[in-house]
Design a protein around this motif. Structure first.
Motif, PDB file in Angstrom:
ATOM      1  N   LYS A 114       3.728  11.524  16.396  1.00 43.17           N
ATOM      2  CA  LYS A 114       4.601  10.363  16.236  1.00 43.17           C
ATOM      3  C   LYS A 114       3.758   9.146  15.914  1.00 43.17           C
ATOM      4  O   LYS A 114       2.583   9.062  16.314  1.00 43.17           O
ATOM      5  N   GLY A 115       4.348   8.205  15.195  1.00 46.13           N
ATOM      6  CA  GLY A 115       3.622   7.002  14.849  1.00 46.13           C
ATOM      7  C   GLY A 115       4.523   5.790  14.857  1.00 46.13           C
ATOM      8  O   GLY A 115       5.753   5.915  14.827  1.00 46.13           O
ATOM      9  N   GLY A 116       3.918   4.627  14.898  1.00 47.20           N
ATOM     10  CA  GLY A 116       4.704   3.407  14.856  1.00 47.20           C
ATOM     11  C   GLY A 116       3.836   2.198  14.563  1.00 47.20           C
ATOM     12  O   GLY A 116       2.621   2.225  14.754  1.00 47.20           O
ATOM     13  N   ILE A 117       4.489   1.149  14.095  1.00 44.47           N
ATOM     14  CA  ILE A 117       3.830  -0.137  13.874  1.00 44.47           C
ATOM     15  C   ILE A 117       4.614  -1.192  14.637  1.00 44.47           C
ATOM     16  O   ILE A 117       5.848  -1.231  14.580  1.00 44.47           O
ATOM     17  N   ILE A 118       3.906  -2.039  15.363  1.00 44.12           N
ATOM     18  CA  ILE A 118       4.549  -3.107  16.129  1.00 44.12           C
ATOM     19  C   ILE A 118       4.891  -4.238  15.175  1.00 44.12           C
ATOM     20  O   ILE A 118       4.037  -5.062  14.823  1.00 44.12           O
ATOM     21  N   VAL A 119       6.148  -4.247  14.723  1.00 41.87           N
ATOM     22  CA  VAL A 119       6.561  -5.225  13.721  1.00 41.87           C
ATOM     23  C   VAL A 119       8.085  -5.307  13.694  1.00 41.87           C
ATOM     24  O   VAL A 119       8.766  -4.314  13.963  1.00 41.87           O
ATOM     25  N   ASN A 120       8.602  -6.463  13.381  1.00 39.56           N
ATOM     26  CA  ASN A 120      10.025  -6.611  13.087  1.00 39.56           C
ATOM     27  C   ASN A 120      10.170  -6.613  11.572  1.00 39.56           C
ATOM     28  O   ASN A 120       9.890  -7.630  10.919  1.00 39.56           O
ATOM     29  N   PRO A 121      10.592  -5.516  10.967  1.00 45.65           N
ATOM     30  CA  PRO A 121      10.625  -5.439   9.502  1.00 45.65           C
ATOM     31  C   PRO A 121      11.600  -6.416   8.865  1.00 45.65           C
ATOM     32  O   PRO A 121      11.469  -6.727   7.669  1.00 45.65           O
ATOM     33  N   GLU A 122      12.577  -6.917   9.642  1.00 45.67           N
ATOM     34  CA  GLU A 122      13.525  -7.890   9.093  1.00 45.67           C
ATOM     35  C   GLU A 122      12.843  -9.210   8.756  1.00 45.67           C
ATOM     36  O   GLU A 122      13.381 -10.015   7.996  1.00 45.67           O
ATOM     37  N   GLU A 123      11.646  -9.443   9.315  1.00 44.67           N
ATOM     38  CA  GLU A 123      10.919 -10.679   9.060  1.00 44.67           C
ATOM     39  C   GLU A 123       9.988 -10.571   7.856  1.00 44.67           C
ATOM     40  O   GLU A 123       9.357 -11.553   7.464  1.00 44.67           O
ATOM     41  N   LEU A 124       9.897  -9.384   7.260  1.00 43.80           N
ATOM     42  CA  LEU A 124       8.977  -9.150   6.147  1.00 43.80           C
ATOM     43  C   LEU A 124       9.741  -8.950   4.838  1.00 43.80           C
ATOM     44  O   LEU A 124      10.858  -8.424   4.826  1.00 43.80           O
ATOM     45  N   SER A 125       9.117  -9.354   3.745  1.00 40.53           N
ATOM     46  CA  SER A 125       9.670  -9.076   2.427  1.00 40.53           C
ATOM     47  C   SER A 125       9.390  -7.628   2.061  1.00 40.53           C
ATOM     48  O   SER A 125       8.599  -6.942   2.721  1.00 40.53           O
ATOM     49  N   GLU A 126      10.006  -7.151   0.993  1.00 40.70           N
ATOM     50  CA  GLU A 126       9.762  -5.776   0.565  1.00 40.70           C
ATOM     51  C   GLU A 126       8.298  -5.566   0.198  1.00 40.70           C
ATOM     52  O   GLU A 126       7.704  -4.537   0.513  1.00 40.70           O
ATOM     53  N   ARG A 127       7.692  -6.561  -0.459  1.00 41.68           N
ATOM     54  CA  ARG A 127       6.278  -6.434  -0.810  1.00 41.68           C
ATOM     55  C   ARG A 127       5.400  -6.329   0.428  1.00 41.68           C
ATOM     56  O   ARG A 127       4.458  -5.534   0.478  1.00 41.68           O
ATOM     57  N   GLU A 128       5.709  -7.125   1.444  1.00 40.13           N
ATOM     58  CA  GLU A 128       4.928  -7.106   2.671  1.00 40.13           C
ATOM     59  C   GLU A 128       5.084  -5.775   3.400  1.00 40.13           C
ATOM     60  O   GLU A 128       4.110  -5.238   3.947  1.00 40.13           O
TER      61      GLU A 128
END
Length: 432
Positions: A114-128
Motif C-alpha cells: 500500500k502507498g500514500g502521499i500526505i496531500v490534499n489533492p483539491e489544493e493542487l492543479s492538474e499539473r502539480e
C-alpha cells in the motif's frame, strides 16, 4: 511497531493495532507456531520519501510519500496509492496487511502492499498532481516493478494518475513495462471491468450473503456511505439486482428518497456537482442519520473508523457490507455482532478490485486482453469461491464472519510458509 498505544479502556482506532490483534487472534485459534504471528505482525519493508513539487506560483513544497510492503510470500506485493491529508505510516502499514489477507482469501498470487502521499489533492492543479505522481515513482522505482511491487488506484487517485505513474516508470526503465501498475487507461494496457470491479465484488458478496440468510434482494433496501468509484458502482449493481437504494452520503452531504434513488441520474449529477447533495427529488441526509435509517443493507464505502462504539447500536441494517477498508472499529464490530447484524468484512467484501487488478497484470504478461464479460465471469467465480471459503470457516469454527475471514487468510499465508520451509515439521489443524 505502532507509534502510539491506546490506553486501557480506550476504543481501538489505530488500524495497525486492529490488524495486528485480529491476526494474532487468528494464529491462536489456528494453533499456529508463534513465528507465524512474528512474521505477519509487521511489514517486510516501509519506505518514506520526500517529493519536492514546484507549485504553479513558483513555490516549492516538499510532500511525504509512504510505501509499505507487508509480505511477498504469495507473490509480488500489490496495493493502491492514495492521496489524502490523513495518510500516515500506521494506516499505510495496516492497509498493506489487509491486502495480504485479501489476496490470500481470493486465491491470487500477490502479497500485500500500500502507498500514500500526505496531500490534499483539491489544493493542487492538474499539473502539480502530475508532478507529484511522477515524483512518487521516481523515488520508489528501485523497490517497484511487476515482479516486486505493483501499485493501483485508491482514494483520490484514478486511471489518469496511473497512466502518469506508468509513463514515469517506463522512462526510468527505458522500455515499456505495462504490468508495473494496474487500474491504468485501457489504451495503455488497462483491463475492461477494472473501474467497476470493487463495487461489483461488493454486490456479489451481498448476494451470496442474502442467499444464505434466505433474503430476497428484490425486497431489500440499502444505504451507502461514500459515492466515489466504489460506492457509485455498488449502487448501480445493487439497483440492477433489484435492491432499492434509499440513502447515500458523501463528504459534502447526503440524499434520501424512501421510494428509491435513480442511481444513473445521481451518478451524472454527482459528476457535474462533485457531490450528491441537492439531487432533485431527494431530501437532505446527514451521515449520522444515514447510519440510523431503517434499511436492510448498509455499505460503508468511505474511510476507516466510521462504525464505532458510539454509533453501532443505532444501525438497523441486517447486513453491513464493508466496501471501505477498516470502516468498523473492534468495539463497533462487537456491537453489530451482538445485535445480530451479518457483517461482510472488508478483506472479503472489497477484494474485487485487487482480483481484477490481478487479471490486468495477467493480461499484460500475455500481451492480450479480455472482454468485460470474460473479466466479470472470472471475478464472479473468484468472489463466490472466496465467500464460500469464509462462510464455511464460519460454520466450521463457530465464529463470526470477520474472524472467519482472518482464519482463512492467515491460514493460507501459513500454508505458504510451510511450502517455503519457513515452518518445519508441522501441519495445519484445519483446512483453509
Amino acid at each position: 511497531m505502532p507509534a502510539k498505544e491506546e490506553k486501557d479502556g480506550d476504543e481501538i482506532t489505530n488500524p495497525y493495532h486492529i490488524a495486528q490483534r485480529l491476526i494474532e487472534r487468528a494464529t491462536e485459534t489456528l494453533e499456529l507456531q508463534e513465528g507465524v504471528y512474528d512474521i505477519l505482525k509487521k511489514p517486510k519493508r516501509v519506505m518514506k520519501v520526500s517529493i519536492p513539487v514546484r507549485r504553479d506560483n513558483g513555490d516549492v513544497v516538499n510532500y511525504t510519500g509512504i510505501r509499505a510492503q507487508h509480505t511477498d510470500i504469495l507473490g509480488p506485493t500489490k496495493g493502491g496509492v492514495r492521496f489524502h491529508p490523513g495518510v500516515n505510516e500506521d494506516e499505510v502499514i495496516a492497509l498493506s496487511m489487509w491486502m495480504s489477507l485479501k489476496t490470500a482469501i481470493v486465491g491470487i498470487p500477490f502479497g500485500g502492499g500500500k502507498g500514500g502521499i500526505i496531500v490534499n489533492p483539491e489544493e493542487l492543479s492538474e499539473r502539480e498532481i502530475e508532478e507529484l505522481s511522477r515524483g512518487f515513482i521516481r523515488e520508489l522505482e528501485p523497490i517497484m516493478g511487476p515482479e516486486k511491487d505493483i501499485p493501483a488506484p485508491d482514494v483520490n487517485t484514478n486511471p489518469k494518475i496511473m497512466g502518469w505513474m506508468l509513463d514515469e516508470f517506463d522512462r526510468l526503465r527505458g522500455h515499456n513495462v505495462p504490468g508495473f501498475i494496474t487500474g491504468k487507461p485501457l489504451i495503455i494496457g488497462g483491463s475492461e471491468g477494472r473501474v467497476e470491479a470493487t463495487g461489483r465484488g461488493v454486490v456479489i458478496t451481498i448476494r451470496e450473503a442474502a442467499k444464505r440468510l434466505d433474503y430476497d434482494l428484490n425486497k431489500m433496501t440499502a444505504v451507502i456511505q461514500g459515492f466515489g468509484n466504489v460506492g457509485s458502482n455498488a449502487a448501480k449493481y445493487l439497483e440492477e439486482s433489484g435492491v432499492k437504494v434509499i440513502g447515500i452520503t458523501d463528504a459534502k452531504g447526503g440524499v434520501y428518497n424512501e421510494n428509491g434513488l435513480d442511481i444513473a441520474s445521481l451518478i451524472e449529477y454527482a459528476k457535474e456537482t462533485k457531490t450528491v447533495k441537492g439531487f432533485p427529488g431527494s431530501e437532505d441526509l446527514s451521515n449520522d442519520d444515514l447510519f440510523s435509517l431503517e434499511c436492510d443493507i448498509l455499505i460503508p464505502a468511505a474511510l476507516e473508523n466510521q462504525i464505532t462504539g458510539d454509533n453501532a447500536n443505532q444501525i438497523k441494517a441486517k447486513i453491513v457490507a464493508e466496501a471501505a477498508n477498516g470502516p468498523t472499529t473492534p468495539q463497533g464490530n462487537k456491537l453489530l455482532e451482538d445485535n445480530g447484524v451479518f457483517v461482510i468484512p472488508d478483506i472479503l467484501c472489497n477484494a474485487g478490485g485487487v482480483t481484477v487488478s490481478y487479471f490486468e497484470w495477467v493480461q499484460n504478461a500475455m500481451h492480450y486482453s479480455w472482454k468485460e464479460k470474460e473479466v466479470a465471469e472470472k471475478l464472479e467465480e473468484k468472489m463466490v469461491d472466496a465467500f464460500k471459503a469464509v462462510y464455511d470457516m464460519r460454520d466450521a469454527k463457530k465464529v463470526k464472519m470477520r474472524e472467519a475471514a482472518y482464519l482463512v487468510g492467515v491460514g493460507r499465508l501459513a500454508k505458504a510458509m510451510i511450502a517455503r520451509g519457513w515452518i518445519k515439521n508441522w501441519e495445519m489443524p484445519i483446512d483453509c
